[in-house]
Motif scaffolding. Structure first.
Motif, PDB file in Angstrom:
ATOM      1  N   THR A   1       3.479   5.145  -0.673  1.00  0.00           N
ATOM      2  CA  THR A   1       2.345   5.358  -2.274  1.00  0.00           C
ATOM      3  C   THR A   1       1.354   5.712  -1.638  1.00  0.00           C
ATOM      4  OG1 THR A   1       3.377   2.961  -2.369  1.00  0.00           O
ATOM      5  CG2 THR A   1       0.568   3.894  -2.709  1.00  0.00           C
TER       6      THR A   1
ATOM      7  N   SER B   1       0.009  -8.564 -10.346  1.00  0.00           N
ATOM      8  CA  SER B   1       1.244  -8.240 -10.310  1.00  0.00           C
ATOM      9  C   SER B   1       1.806  -7.533  -8.724  1.00  0.00           C
ATOM     10  CB  SER B   1       1.506  -7.072 -11.562  1.00  0.00           C
ATOM     11  OG  SER B   1       0.754  -5.406 -10.906  1.00  0.00           O
ATOM     12  N   GLU B   2       3.261  -6.469  -8.763  1.00  0.00           N
ATOM     13  CA  GLU B   2       3.485  -6.410  -7.563  1.00  0.00           C
ATOM     14  C   GLU B   2       2.575  -5.219  -7.364  1.00  0.00           C
ATOM     15  OE1 GLU B   2       8.125  -6.906  -6.918  1.00  0.00           O
ATOM     16  OE2 GLU B   2       8.374  -5.624  -5.297  1.00  0.00           O
ATOM     17  N   ALA B   3       2.977  -4.073  -8.434  1.00  0.00           N
ATOM     18  CA  ALA B   3       2.322  -3.160  -7.934  1.00  0.00           C
ATOM     19  C   ALA B   3       0.761  -3.538  -7.299  1.00  0.00           C
ATOM     20  CB  ALA B   3       1.845  -2.009  -9.284  1.00  0.00           C
ATOM     21  N   ARG B   4       0.225  -4.582  -8.165  1.00  0.00           N
ATOM     22  CA  ARG B   4      -1.291  -4.613  -7.335  1.00  0.00           C
ATOM     23  C   ARG B   4      -1.794  -5.991  -6.200  1.00  0.00           C
ATOM     24  NH1 ARG B   4      -5.682  -3.948 -10.610  1.00  0.00           N
ATOM     25  NH2 ARG B   4      -7.699  -4.146  -9.258  1.00  0.00           N
TER      26      ARG B   4
ATOM     27  N   LEU C   1       0.480  -4.742  -3.657  1.00  0.00           N
ATOM     28  CA  LEU C   1       0.344  -4.036  -3.064  1.00  0.00           C
ATOM     29  C   LEU C   1      -0.645  -3.177  -2.845  1.00  0.00           C
ATOM     30  CD1 LEU C   1       3.650  -3.451  -1.201  1.00  0.00           C
ATOM     31  CD2 LEU C   1       4.151  -2.535  -1.875  1.00  0.00           C
ATOM     32  N   ALA C   2      -0.563  -2.875  -3.172  1.00  0.00           N
ATOM     33  CA  ALA C   2      -1.814  -1.910  -3.751  1.00  0.00           C
ATOM     34  C   ALA C   2      -3.194  -2.236  -3.074  1.00  0.00           C
ATOM     35  CB  ALA C   2      -2.399  -1.211  -5.254  1.00  0.00           C
ATOM     36  N   SER C   3      -2.900  -3.727  -3.581  1.00  0.00           N
ATOM     37  CA  SER C   3      -4.784  -4.065  -2.557  1.00  0.00           C
ATOM     38  C   SER C   3      -3.709  -4.260  -0.888  1.00  0.00           C
ATOM     39  CB  SER C   3      -5.113  -6.027  -2.724  1.00  0.00           C
ATOM     40  OG  SER C   3      -4.763  -5.502  -3.775  1.00  0.00           O
TER      41      SER C   3
ATOM     42  N   ILE D   1      -2.802  -2.157   0.591  1.00  0.00           N
ATOM     43  CA  ILE D   1      -2.429  -0.873   1.641  1.00  0.00           C
ATOM     44  C   ILE D   1      -3.914  -0.247   1.810  1.00  0.00           C
ATOM     45  CG2 ILE D   1      -2.512   1.334   0.570  1.00  0.00           C
ATOM     46  CD1 ILE D   1       0.067   0.924  -1.494  1.00  0.00           C
ATOM     47  N   LEU D   2      -5.166  -1.218   0.536  1.00  0.00           N
ATOM     48  CA  LEU D   2      -6.232  -1.323   1.229  1.00  0.00           C
ATOM     49  C   LEU D   2      -6.841  -2.161   2.440  1.00  0.00           C
ATOM     50  CD1 LEU D   2      -7.688  -0.729  -2.222  1.00  0.00           C
ATOM     51  CD2 LEU D   2      -7.687   0.792  -1.394  1.00  0.00           C
ATOM     52  N   GLU D   3      -6.487  -3.114   2.400  1.00  0.00           N
ATOM     53  CA  GLU D   3      -6.574  -3.480   3.451  1.00  0.00           C
ATOM     54  C   GLU D   3      -6.156  -3.393   4.938  1.00  0.00           C
ATOM     55  OE1 GLU D   3      -5.758  -7.609   0.292  1.00  0.00           O
ATOM     56  OE2 GLU D   3      -4.332  -7.018   2.110  1.00  0.00           O
ATOM     57  N   GLN D   4      -4.771  -2.610   5.058  1.00  0.00           N
ATOM     58  CA  GLN D   4      -4.094  -2.055   5.991  1.00  0.00           C
ATOM     59  C   GLN D   4      -4.872  -1.144   5.842  1.00  0.00           C
ATOM     60  OE1 GLN D   4      -0.799  -2.177   8.191  1.00  0.00           O
ATOM     61  NE2 GLN D   4      -1.055  -1.136   8.624  1.00  0.00           N
TER      62      GLN D   4
END
Lengths: 187, 267
Positions: free
Chosen positions: A57, A103-106, A108-110, A112-115
Motif C-alpha cells: 500500500t 474496518s480492517e482497511a481502516r 491497516l491504513a492507520s 501505516i501512518l503509525e509505522q
C-alpha cells in the motif's frame, strides 16, 4: 541479498512463486517471534499477510522504497504490527471507552501512518551520538538509573541522570527541527 | 530549551506516573499555562511509545488515512490480498512442522501402488476410457474463499460448474475474466475445463497454456489438464509429449499419476 525490487515487483504482479519465496525466507522467523511473544500460529500468519499488504500500500500510494534488505524490512514491519496488536488488546481490556474498532482497511491504513511515524523517530535516534543512543534506549525501556550505570560503566546514578537529561534534550531538538515532525504531528 | 532541569524531571516523573496525588495536581496546574511544558510532555510521550520495545503509538484520525484506505479497498489490493492468502495457506499446509504430512505421503504412496496394479490388470484401455478415469474434477479447489461474499459472479460460476451446467458456467467465467484486473490460476483452470467439457478443444488448450505460463503456484496443473484434453481428442502423441514435460519435474502436479498414465499410453 536480492534486490528489494525483485520482491516488490513480484508482489505488484501477484507472482505467487515470488510470494512463496518470501514465505520460505521470512515466515519461519516471524512465527518464532510471535510464538515467543504471547502469540499463536494464526497471529503470525495474520501479521505476516498484513505486513505485506502494508508495504505494498505504501508502494502504491506513497512511492515508498526499501533501502535495506527486503527480508530485514519485512521482519521489522511484522514485529511492529504484532506489538501494535498486543497494545490494542491491552487497550481493549483496560479501557471500556476505547473507540470501536474500525474496518480492517481502516485499521491497516492507520497502522501505516503509525509505522511511518515510528520509522521517523528511529531515524532521528540514529542521528544522536552512539553513546547517547545507548543510554536513551535503556532509559525509554524503563531501565533503572542504577542498572544503566552498571551496564554502561558510569560512576554513579547521578552521572547517568545528567547524561539522560542532556541526551534527551539533544534528541528532542533533533526531532523538533525536522519538518516531518510537524507534518506527521496530527497522530 | 529553557525548561529547567527540575521541571523536566518533574515532567518525566509525571509521564511515568511517579508523582504523588498532590504533586500531580500541582503539576497539572502548571501545565495549564505553560505551552512549552505541554509540548515537552507531548514529544516525550511519543518518544516513550516509539523507543520503548513494548509500547505503540496509535494514530487517531488523519486525512491521510482515507487515501491509504481507499487503496486498500481497491480491486488491485484485493487481488494482492487473495494471492498472499493463497500462498499463506499453501505454505502453512506444506510446512514440515505439520506432522500430518508424513501420513499423507504414506497414503499417496499406497494409492500409487494401488493405481499401478489397477492399470497393469486393465490392459489396453482406449484413450477415451483413460480420460473417463480422470475427469471427475472433484480435486478442484473451491473458488470462494471464506469471508469473501462480494464476488457473486464467481460463486454463480462455480455453482453452475458443480451442477455440470457448463454453458452457464462458461458465461459467468467469461464475465468474471473480462471484468478482472488479474485472473487467478484456479479460475483459468475452471475455464479450461469448461471448454473441455463443451468440446471446444482449441479454447481449452489455449486456456491451459495460459495457466502454464502464468505465475500461479498451480501452473503445472496446466500440463495435466492439457494432457487430458489430448486424451479426449484421441491424440496419443500429443498427450504423451505433454505428460513427458510434466514428469520432468517431480514437484509438478500429479507427478506420479502422470507417470502411470504415460506407461499406460506407451503400451
Amino acid at each position: 541479498m536480492k534486490d528489494p525490487n525483485y520482491f516488490i515487483t513480484g508482489l505488484k504482479t501477484k507472482n505467487e512463486k515470488v510470494i512463496l519465496e518470501i514465505y520460505q525466507k521470512v515466515f519461519p522467523n516471524i512465527k518464532h517471534f510471535v510464538l515467543q511473544n504471547k502469540g499463536q500460529q494464526a497471529d503470525a500468519e495474520d501479521v505476516f499477510q498484513k505486513a505485506l499488504l502494508q508495504i505494498m500500500t505504501r508502494v502504491a500510494v506513497k512511492s515508498f522504497e526499501i533501502n535495506s534488505s527486503f527480508e530485514a524490512y519485512l521482519f521489522v514491519a511484522c514485529k511492529n504490527l504484532w506489538r501494535r496488536e498486543l497494545n490494542k488488546r491491552k487497550r481493549l481490556v483496560t479501557n471500556d471507552t476505547f473507540k470501536e474498532q474500525g474496518s480492517e482497511a481502516r485499521e491497516l491504513a492507520s497502522s501505516i501512518l503509525e509505522q511511518e511515524r515510528w520509522e521517523f523517530f528511529q531515524e532521528k535516534l540514529e542521528e544522536v551520538s552512539g553513546n547517547c543512543k545507548e543510554i536513551l534506549k535503556r532509559f525509554f525501556n524503563k531501565m533503572p538509573y542504577k542498572k544503566i550505570a552498571e551496564e554502561l560503566d558510569y560512576n554513579s546514578e547521578s552521572v547517568v541522570r545528567q547524561r539522560v537529561f542532556k541526551c534527551k534534550n539533544k534528541l528532542t531538538e533533533t526531532i523538533k527541527k525536522d519538518v516531518r515532525f510537524k507534518e506527521l504531528k496530527e497522530l | 530549551m529553557s525548561l529547567s532541569e527540575n521541571l523536566q524531571n518533574q515532567a518525566d516523573d509525571y509521564l511515568t506516573d511517579k508523582l504523588s496525588v498532590d504533586a500531580k495536581k500541582a503539576f497539572e496546574l502548571l501545565l495549564q499555562d505553560n505551552q512549552e511544558l505541554v509540548d515537552y510532555i507531548s514529544v516525550n510521550k511519543e518518544m516513550q511509545a516509539h523507543y520503548n520495545e513494548e509500547d505503540w503509538s496509535f494514530a487517531d484520525k488523519d486525512a491521510e488515512v482515507e487515501g491509504l484506505e481507499s487503496y486498500l479497498k481497491s480491486d488491485d489490493a484485493k487481488a494482492l490480498k487473495a494471492s498472499i492468502k493463497k500462498v499463506n495457506d499453501r505454505f502453512v499446509k506444506e510446512s514440515p512442522s505439520n506432522k500430518k504430512n508424513y501420513f499423507s505421503y504414506l497414503a499417496i504412496a499406497a494409492s500409487v501402488v494401488f493405481l499401478i496394479g489397477y492399470f497393469v490388470f486393465n490392459d489396453s484401455a482406449s484413450n477415451l476410457e483413460l480420460y473417463e478415469n480422470y475427469n471427475s474434477w472433484q480435486e478442484l479447489p473451491s473458488l470462494i474463499s471464506r469471508g469473501d461474499v462480494e464476488d457473486t459472479t464467481l460463486a454463480e460460476a462455480e455453482n453452475a460448474f458443480v451442477n455440470k451446467n457448463y454453458e452457464k458456467a462458461h458465461l459467468f467465467f467469461d464475465a468474471y475474466i473480462q471484468n478482472s484486473y488479474t485472473v487467478a490460476g484456479t479460475v483459468l483452470l475452471y475455464q479450461g475445463i469448461v471448454f473441455l467439457e463443451l468440446n471446444e478443444y482449441n479454447n481449452a488448450l489455449t486456456t491451459f497454456n495460459e495457466l502454464i505460463e502464468s505465475n500461479s503456484l498451480d501452473n503445472s496443473k496446466g500440463y495435466w489438464y492439457k494432457a487430458l484434453t489430448y486424451l479426449k481428442m484421441d491424440d496419443t502423441d500429443a498427450a504423451i509429449a505433454t505428460l513427458n514435460v510434466l514428469v520432468s519435474d517431480t514437484s509438478n502436479y500429479n507427478y506420479s499419476k502422470a507417470q502411470e498414465l504415460l506407461e499406460k499410453l506407451r503400451d
